[in-house]
Structures are given as structure tokens and as C-alpha cells.
Enzyme design. Structure first.
Site, PDB file in Angstrom:
ATOM      1  N   HIS A  47       0.824  -1.220   0.000  1.00 53.97           N
ATOM      2  CA  HIS A  47       0.000   0.000   0.000  1.00 53.97           C
ATOM      3  C   HIS A  47       0.857   1.268   0.000  1.00 53.97           C
ATOM      4  O   HIS A  47       1.914   1.330   0.624  1.00 53.97           O
ATOM      5  CB  HIS A  47      -0.940   0.007   1.228  1.00 53.97           C
ATOM      6  CG  HIS A  47      -0.188   0.176   2.516  1.00 53.97           C
ATOM      7  ND1 HIS A  47       0.140   1.408   3.039  1.00 53.97           N
ATOM      8  CD2 HIS A  47       0.355  -0.748   3.354  1.00 53.97           C
ATOM      9  CE1 HIS A  47       0.818   1.242   4.148  1.00 53.97           C
ATOM     10  NE2 HIS A  47       0.973  -0.052   4.352  1.00 53.97           N
TER      11      HIS A  47
ATOM     12  N   HIS B 240      12.522  -1.004 -11.883  1.00 58.77           N
ATOM     13  CA  HIS B 240      12.211  -2.423 -12.108  1.00 58.77           C
ATOM     14  C   HIS B 240      12.129  -3.111 -10.748  1.00 58.77           C
ATOM     15  O   HIS B 240      13.135  -3.144 -10.029  1.00 58.77           O
ATOM     16  CB  HIS B 240      13.302  -3.066 -12.969  1.00 58.77           C
ATOM     17  CG  HIS B 240      13.127  -4.539 -13.162  1.00 58.77           C
ATOM     18  ND1 HIS B 240      14.110  -5.342 -13.676  1.00 58.77           N
ATOM     19  CD2 HIS B 240      12.076  -5.360 -12.927  1.00 58.77           C
ATOM     20  CE1 HIS B 240      13.675  -6.588 -13.730  1.00 58.77           C
ATOM     21  NE2 HIS B 240      12.440  -6.626 -13.313  1.00 58.77           N
TER      22      HIS B 240
HETATM   23  O1  JB3 Z   1      15.588 -11.329 -14.747  1.00 58.77           O
HETATM   24  C1  JB3 Z   1      14.591 -11.371 -15.449  1.00 58.77           C
HETATM   25  C2  JB3 Z   1      13.330 -12.022 -14.972  1.00 58.77           C
HETATM   26  N1  JB3 Z   1      14.564 -10.849 -16.664  1.00 58.77           N
HETATM   27  C3  JB3 Z   1      15.687 -10.151 -17.255  1.00 58.77           C
HETATM   28  C4  JB3 Z   1      15.221  -8.824 -17.810  1.00 58.77           C
HETATM   29  C5  JB3 Z   1      14.604  -7.943 -16.749  1.00 58.77           C
HETATM   30  O2  JB3 Z   1      16.320  -8.135 -18.420  1.00 58.77           O
HETATM   31  C6  JB3 Z   1      16.306 -10.973 -18.366  1.00 58.77           C
HETATM   32  O3  JB3 Z   1      16.769 -12.204 -17.835  1.00 58.77           O
HETATM   33  C7  JB3 Z   1      17.453 -10.216 -19.005  1.00 58.77           C
HETATM   34  O4  JB3 Z   1      18.484 -10.022 -18.080  1.00 58.77           O
HETATM   35  C8  JB3 Z   1      16.958  -8.857 -19.474  1.00 58.77           C
HETATM   36  O5  JB3 Z   1      15.996  -9.098 -20.488  1.00 58.77           O
HETATM   37  P1  JB3 Z   1      16.189  -8.382 -21.913  1.00 58.77           P
HETATM   38  O6  JB3 Z   1      16.266  -6.926 -21.759  1.00 58.77           O
HETATM   39  O7  JB3 Z   1      15.187  -8.935 -22.831  1.00 58.77           O
HETATM   40  O8  JB3 Z   1      17.648  -8.896 -22.314  1.00 58.77           O
HETATM   41  P2  JB3 Z   1      18.452  -8.799 -23.678  1.00 58.77           P
HETATM   42  O9  JB3 Z   1      18.669 -10.195 -24.164  1.00 58.77           O
HETATM   43  O10 JB3 Z   1      19.603  -7.904 -23.441  1.00 58.77           O
HETATM   44  O11 JB3 Z   1      17.462  -8.136 -24.731  1.00 58.77           O
HETATM   45  C9  JB3 Z   1      17.394  -6.755 -24.919  1.00 58.77           C
HETATM   46  C10 JB3 Z   1      17.088  -6.578 -26.393  1.00 58.77           C
HETATM   47  O12 JB3 Z   1      16.806  -5.200 -26.642  1.00 58.77           O
HETATM   48  C11 JB3 Z   1      18.294  -6.948 -27.267  1.00 58.77           C
HETATM   49  O13 JB3 Z   1      17.902  -7.886 -28.238  1.00 58.77           O
HETATM   50  C12 JB3 Z   1      18.708  -5.624 -27.879  1.00 58.77           C
HETATM   51  O14 JB3 Z   1      19.210  -5.754 -29.211  1.00 58.77           O
HETATM   52  C13 JB3 Z   1      17.390  -4.876 -27.865  1.00 58.77           C
HETATM   53  N2  JB3 Z   1      17.591  -3.428 -27.994  1.00 58.77           N
HETATM   54  C14 JB3 Z   1      18.507  -2.665 -27.375  1.00 58.77           C
HETATM   55  N3  JB3 Z   1      18.376  -1.385 -27.793  1.00 58.77           N
HETATM   56  C15 JB3 Z   1      16.848  -2.676 -28.822  1.00 58.77           C
HETATM   57  C16 JB3 Z   1      17.344  -1.373 -28.695  1.00 58.77           C
HETATM   58  N4  JB3 Z   1      15.812  -3.002 -29.628  1.00 58.77           N
HETATM   59  C17 JB3 Z   1      15.238  -1.989 -30.349  1.00 58.77           C
HETATM   60  N5  JB3 Z   1      14.187  -2.265 -31.143  1.00 58.77           N
HETATM   61  N6  JB3 Z   1      15.674  -0.686 -30.272  1.00 58.77           N
HETATM   62  C18 JB3 Z   1      16.731  -0.345 -29.480  1.00 58.77           C
HETATM   63  O15 JB3 Z   1      17.111   0.821 -29.432  1.00 58.77           O
END
Ligand code: JB3
Length: 209
Positions: free
Chosen positions: A135, A144
Site C-alpha cells: 500500500h 524495475h
Molecule cells: O531477470 C529477469 C526475470 N529478466 C531479465 C530482464 C529484466 O532483463 C532478463 O533475464 C534479461 O536479463 C533482461 O531481459 P532483456 O532486456 O530482454 O535482455 P536482452 O537479451 O539484453 O534483450 C534486450 C534486447 O533489446 C536486445 O535484443 C537488444 O538488441 C534490444 N535493444 C537494445 N536497444 C533494442 C534497442 N531493440 C530496439 N528495437 N531498439 C533499441 O534501441
């Protein structure tokens, strides 16, 4: 203030990583439609997230977007890079929300999350799987609350804060902007902005470079 999952238009997810798959899962469980998944990494193009093939981030502007990226700083940067965008909030149907919670936009409320009376959630906040926001808590923009974390009563979480998985913040404390609370920490004193605390009771450490 927008209410959760308040749009029937297809949602464009920005990001195609693990968090995007979480967001897509919650959206589909909530009966929302994922229209596109955009990623900046060429290696992601052609993969499938939420049943949708990943395409390049073409900076389109005509859609309802959701920032499906776990990095708080990246969500902040991308939110400012798309100032006029329409942002969708995604709430898993297994989340429990008090009826007076105040939502900003672009929020993700995960499976089994609990948000209690009088809580306020800022822009592009993530209340992840099974997290508890009790609350009168205030969760700042781009923060986050990781899986299983617990904000007890009237906790103030600043902008961009990472509240680590399974951590507990005792009532009435403040966590300063862009601070990091380590996984499993038990926070018994307010945390200064930009610092990192770990352990039980939580104590300040120099952040890992
Ligand atoms: O711990 C938990 C439960 N979840 C974590 C989450 C909170 O953060 C997870 O295990 C990971 O540690 C992380 O998840 P996320 O952010 O999906 O991780 P990552 O694999 O780094 O994916 C981020 C994606 O965003 C990558 O594929 C990047 O290429 C993409 N990205 C970064 N900048 C972008 C940009 N995509 C677009 N379209 N535009 C951007 O500017």
C-alpha cells in the site's frame, strides 16, 4: 491516468530478448495482440517472439508501443527517443491490483504480481513475476521491481531503481534514483541515489564495473 491493458490495438514490442518474451506472454494471456516485435540487433531479425517474427527497428511511429527491454537506462533512453509515442501497459491476468492504483504509461505487470491500495507506478515501470508493491508505495519512472521482490508499506522507489529479485524493502524507506538493491537484500535503511546495496541487513558496496 491510463488503466492497465486498456487498448485493443495491436502492440509493437521494442526489444526481442528474454524480457520481450515475458511481455509477449503476459500480453497474449491478457488477450492483447502483438502486432510487431522490433529489435536493433541484426542477429535477432527473423527470430520469433510471441508468435511474431522479429523485424528491424524502423523507428515507425504509427503504433501502440511497449518497451520490452529489461535495462532501465535503455527503456529511459528509448522513451525519450520516441517522445510522441503511444505506450501500452501490459498486465498479466494473474496479477492482482487494488482498484485505486495509479498507473502511468508503458508499464509491465507480470504473472502473480500484487499491487496494493494507493500505490503509484511511473512510466515504463516493470513489476515483474510475483513481485509485491504494498500500500501507498511510489515506484519511479523506469524502475524495475524484479521477480519476488517485496516493497512493504509506503516505500518510495526513485527513478530507474533496480530492486533485485527476492529483496525486501522495509516500510516507509526511500530508495534514491538509479540505486541498485541486490537480489535477496533486506533493506533496513533508506538508500542513497546511485548507490548499490547488498546483503541482510543491506549494506553499501562499490558497484561491479
Ligand atoms: O531477470 C529477469 C526475470 N529478466 C531479465 C530482464 C529484466 O532483463 C532478463 O533475464 C534479461 O536479463 C533482461 O531481459 P532483456 O532486456 O530482454 O535482455 P536482452 O537479451 O539484453 O534483450 C534486450 C534486447 O533489446 C536486445 O535484443 C537488444 O538488441 C534490444 N535493444 C537494445 N536497444 C533494442 C534497442 N531493440 C530496439 N528495437 N531498439 C533499441 O534501441
Amino acid at each position: 491516468m491510463p488503466t492497465p491493458s486498456d487498448e485493443s490495438r495491436p502492440i509493437t514490442l521494442i526489444g526481442a530478448g528474454g524480457h520481450a518474451r515475458v511481455a509477449a506472454t503476459c500480453a497474449r494471456r491478457a488477450g492483447l495482440v502483438i502486432g510487431a516485435v522490433l529489435d536493433a540487433d541484426p542477429d535477432r531479425i527473423g527470430q520469433v517472439v510471441g508468435g511474431v517474427e522479429v523485424t528491424a527497428d524502423d523507428q515507425r511511429g504509427d503504433s501502440l508501443f511497449h518497451l520490452a527491454i529489461g535495462s532501465n537506462r535503455t527503456r529511459r533512453d528509448l522513451a525519450f527517443a520516441r517522445p510522441g509515442a503511444d505506450w501500452a501497459t501490459i498486465t498479466d491476468p494473474d496479477a492482482s491490483l487494488a482498484d485505486d492504483v495509479i498507473f502511468d504509461v508503458g508499464i509491465l505487470i507480470g504473472m502473480g504480481a500484487r499491487v496494493q491500495a494507493g500505490a503509484r507506478l511511473g512510466r515504463h515501470v516493470i513489476v515483474n513475476t510475483g513481485a509485491i508493491v504494498e500500500h501507498d508505495c511510489v515506484v519511479g519512472d523506469f524502475a524495475h521491481v524484479a521477480p519476488g521482490a517485496v516493497l512493504t508499506g509506503a516505500v518510495q522507489v526513485g527513478e530507474g531503481v533496480m530492486v533485485g529479485a527476492g529483496s525486501v524493502i522495509l516500510p516507509g524507506l526511500s530508495i534514491g534514483d538509479w540505486a541498485v538493491v541486490g537480489a535477496g537484500a533486506v533493506v533496513t535503511r533508506s538508500v542513497e541515489a546511485g548507490t548499490t546495496v547488498v546483503g541482510n541487513p543491506a549494506h553499501r558496496v562499490e558497484p561491479r564495473r
